[in-house]
Design a protein around this motif. Sequence first.
Motif, PDB file in Angstrom:
ATOM      1  N   GLY A  78       3.867  11.135  13.665  1.00 22.94           N
ATOM      2  CA  GLY A  78       2.748  11.475  14.537  1.00 22.94           C
ATOM      3  C   GLY A  78       3.103  12.380  15.698  1.00 22.94           C
ATOM      4  O   GLY A  78       2.430  12.333  16.743  1.00 22.94           O
ATOM      5  N   GLY A  79       4.137  13.211  15.556  1.00 17.70           N
ATOM      6  CA  GLY A  79       4.498  14.124  16.632  1.00 17.70           C
ATOM      7  C   GLY A  79       5.095  13.432  17.837  1.00 17.70           C
ATOM      8  O   GLY A  79       5.039  13.968  18.954  1.00 17.70           O
ATOM      9  N   THR A  80       5.682  12.263  17.655  1.00 20.87           N
ATOM     10  CA  THR A  80       6.316  11.546  18.758  1.00 20.87           C
ATOM     11  C   THR A  80       7.836  11.653  18.634  1.00 20.87           C
ATOM     12  O   THR A  80       8.381  11.894  17.553  1.00 20.87           O
ATOM     13  CB  THR A  80       5.908  10.063  18.786  1.00 20.87           C
ATOM     14  OG1 THR A  80       6.356   9.424  17.583  1.00 20.87           O
ATOM     15  CG2 THR A  80       4.396   9.926  18.911  1.00 20.87           C
TER      16      THR A  80
ATOM     17  N   ALA B  42       9.735  -7.011  -0.709  1.00 12.57           N
ATOM     18  CA  ALA B  42       9.007  -8.027   0.051  1.00 12.57           C
ATOM     19  C   ALA B  42       7.517  -7.741   0.143  1.00 12.57           C
ATOM     20  O   ALA B  42       6.769  -8.551   0.705  1.00 12.57           O
ATOM     21  CB  ALA B  42       9.601  -8.145   1.460  1.00 12.57           C
ATOM     22  N   GLY B  43       7.062  -6.605  -0.377  1.00 16.71           N
ATOM     23  CA  GLY B  43       5.644  -6.271  -0.326  1.00 16.71           C
ATOM     24  C   GLY B  43       5.254  -5.427   0.865  1.00 16.71           C
ATOM     25  O   GLY B  43       4.071  -5.339   1.205  1.00 16.71           O
ATOM     26  N   ALA B  44       6.246  -4.797   1.522  1.00 17.55           N
ATOM     27  CA  ALA B  44       5.969  -3.986   2.712  1.00 17.55           C
ATOM     28  C   ALA B  44       6.435  -2.546   2.496  1.00 17.55           C
ATOM     29  O   ALA B  44       7.071  -1.940   3.361  1.00 17.55           O
ATOM     30  CB  ALA B  44       6.655  -4.603   3.931  1.00 17.55           C
ATOM     31  N   GLY B  45       6.100  -1.992   1.350  1.00 23.37           N
ATOM     32  CA  GLY B  45       6.510  -0.631   1.031  1.00 23.37           C
ATOM     33  C   GLY B  45       5.887   0.433   1.912  1.00 23.37           C
ATOM     34  O   GLY B  45       6.373   1.569   1.947  1.00 23.37           O
ATOM     35  N   LYS B  46       4.834   0.072   2.648  1.00 22.81           N
ATOM     36  CA  LYS B  46       4.197   1.053   3.534  1.00 22.81           C
ATOM     37  C   LYS B  46       5.149   1.529   4.624  1.00 22.81           C
ATOM     38  O   LYS B  46       4.967   2.610   5.186  1.00 22.81           O
ATOM     39  CB  LYS B  46       2.942   0.445   4.175  1.00 22.81           C
ATOM     40  CG  LYS B  46       1.779   0.293   3.212  1.00 22.81           C
ATOM     41  CD  LYS B  46       0.639  -0.503   3.826  1.00 22.81           C
ATOM     42  CE  LYS B  46      -0.021   0.223   4.975  1.00 22.81           C
ATOM     43  NZ  LYS B  46      -1.192  -0.519   5.498  1.00 22.81           N
ATOM     44  N   ILE B  47       6.190   0.748   4.928  1.00 20.35           N
ATOM     45  CA  ILE B  47       7.155   1.170   5.940  1.00 20.35           C
ATOM     46  C   ILE B  47       7.852   2.450   5.479  1.00 20.35           C
ATOM     47  O   ILE B  47       7.993   3.412   6.242  1.00 20.35           O
ATOM     48  CB  ILE B  47       8.182   0.058   6.230  1.00 20.35           C
ATOM     49  CG1 ILE B  47       7.470  -1.175   6.786  1.00 20.35           C
ATOM     50  CG2 ILE B  47       9.253   0.546   7.200  1.00 20.35           C
ATOM     51  CD1 ILE B  47       8.371  -2.398   6.922  1.00 20.35           C
ATOM     52  N   ALA B  48       8.273   2.465   4.214  1.00 17.32           N
ATOM     53  CA  ALA B  48       8.913   3.664   3.667  1.00 17.32           C
ATOM     54  C   ALA B  48       7.924   4.819   3.565  1.00 17.32           C
ATOM     55  O   ALA B  48       8.277   5.980   3.795  1.00 17.32           O
ATOM     56  CB  ALA B  48       9.515   3.357   2.296  1.00 17.32           C
ATOM     57  N   GLU B  49       6.682   4.504   3.223  1.00 17.24           N
ATOM     58  CA  GLU B  49       5.669   5.546   3.041  1.00 17.24           C
ATOM     59  C   GLU B  49       5.285   6.195   4.368  1.00 17.24           C
ATOM     60  O   GLU B  49       5.086   7.415   4.438  1.00 17.24           O
ATOM     61  CB  GLU B  49       4.426   4.950   2.380  1.00 17.24           C
ATOM     62  CG  GLU B  49       4.672   4.436   0.959  1.00 17.24           C
ATOM     63  CD  GLU B  49       3.517   3.596   0.444  1.00 17.24           C
ATOM     64  OE1 GLU B  49       2.480   3.529   1.144  1.00 17.24           O
ATOM     65  OE2 GLU B  49       3.644   3.009  -0.639  1.00 17.24           O
ATOM     66  N   GLU B  50       5.166   5.399   5.418  1.00 15.82           N
ATOM     67  CA  GLU B  50       4.699   5.922   6.701  1.00 15.82           C
ATOM     68  C   GLU B  50       5.826   6.478   7.571  1.00 15.82           C
ATOM     69  O   GLU B  50       5.579   7.260   8.491  1.00 15.82           O
ATOM     70  CB  GLU B  50       3.965   4.825   7.481  1.00 15.82           C
ATOM     71  CG  GLU B  50       2.660   4.386   6.849  1.00 15.82           C
ATOM     72  CD  GLU B  50       1.896   3.416   7.741  1.00 15.82           C
ATOM     73  OE1 GLU B  50       2.244   3.305   8.943  1.00 15.82           O
ATOM     74  OE2 GLU B  50       0.955   2.777   7.256  1.00 15.82           O
TER      75      GLU B  50
END
Length: 511
Positions: free
Chosen positions: A219-221, A62-70
Amino acid sequence: MNAPADAQVIVVGAGPVGQSAALLLARWGIQVLVLDRRAGRDSTGSKSICQQRDVLDIWIAAGAGKIAEEGLAWTTARTYYRDRELFSWSFEREGPLPACVNISQTRTEQILDEAIAAQPLIEVRWGHEVTGLDQDPSGVTVRCAQRSLRASYALVCAGARAQQLRQTLGVSFDGETFDDQFLICDIKADLPGWENERRFYFDPLWNPGRQVLIHPCPGGTFRIDWQIAPDFIPTKADISRKIRQIIGDRPYELLWHSTYRFHSRIASRMRVGRVLLAGDSAHLVAPFGARGLNSGVPDAENAAWKLAFVLNGWAGEGLLESYHAERHAAARENLEITAATMRFLAPRTVAERMRRRAVLEGGRVAEVDSGRFAEPFWYVDSPLTTPEPTRPFEGRPPKGALCVPAPGVIIPDVGLPGGRLREFCRDGFLVLSGDMCDSRLFAQVLGKVTTAPLAVRGLAEMDGTGSLAQRLGAGPDEAWLIRPDSHIAAIIPHAGPDSVAGAVRRVLGKQ
């Protein structure tokens, strides 16, 4: 089909399921209008955090690969009874994507919004509460306070509070609500050794008789869930004390907290004429096992490719009924699994409480149920799946393990020289052919069967090492028909053009 006045599809609800649906529809060239009753994006709290590998794959398409990356890819799940570890397990690796990542729903929605903003076929309108849906043979009228809007189809992704729209459609939402509450907190803290582990505690000394779940996030959360009494209203002092009981005297920052109750409900229908229901509008489950959003996004994908095939003239409207058949079955399975989990986590009878205590104190690991992690639903019994007696579905694999490929099962995400296997599946139907098959003849015959996008690729052509055929267990005279959502529609031994053509007709809803 003539384009309607406002959009080809109206999506009701701009949460992650509605966002995913809009992006996937636009990917097929469909004009989409997204409506949400809120004034704008609510960006507080982690909410749904655990995203499964196959959902990450959908978001990449869908063009939202940043979810997997982040996202934070945790690797180990540990389960404790009081202060004793009962067992741990790890995911089996498959392909380049992690088995799951933890990332807040807030950040997921931000990334999906960025992808939507770059897609000219999608328009989002906030402050538009949908009050009714009227259908006729040519489309759907979506009634809002401001005005009525028109589309060929509507996809309702309005969350758990879609009762009015379900009633408009004549859809019931039967089920139950669990009495116990759950307190959830997002904290930021330095917890060495916990960064890549999910921890589940039965009956810890600091929450006697109930459970605690701890998930690491980027992020340490950390996300902490406590099961609490039905009438308990936690104060700031209560929350601080509960956090301290877990992390000790380490510094921490409380980022967000909330309380909620779990529901177990399912819509009687997920398709009513030209209106489809998806996500929490269609089913609610307890979150142990992360089966909420991880089921809602596959709803969106299933609906998107089928709506697109109908709107683009590649299939008849009858294909849409398979949406209900497939995704309602998926919802029923999730309800059964999560209901069993909740009976173990929050037993309601003396017999259930006695059994749970015996299981935990006796260390009967195989009977401990802290939530079977989300996995894709496999369309073994779908009307679109061509069964093959020599390739029977072998049932659910052990926790964290991979499934043996069979008709209806999602295809393994094998790494290839040109990318991942599933990246080749998203643009239409894919026929994988063995060395003994005539791929050119297949392409010629199938071009006369359907106008839908379809590619025929030899297994050796895709991977000359033979590892792809080995991983699939594919024979040299077999053809594999893969759907646009990466599910195996057919495995055809001794494959010829006619048998492959029959499987294509079936997956288009023509048989």
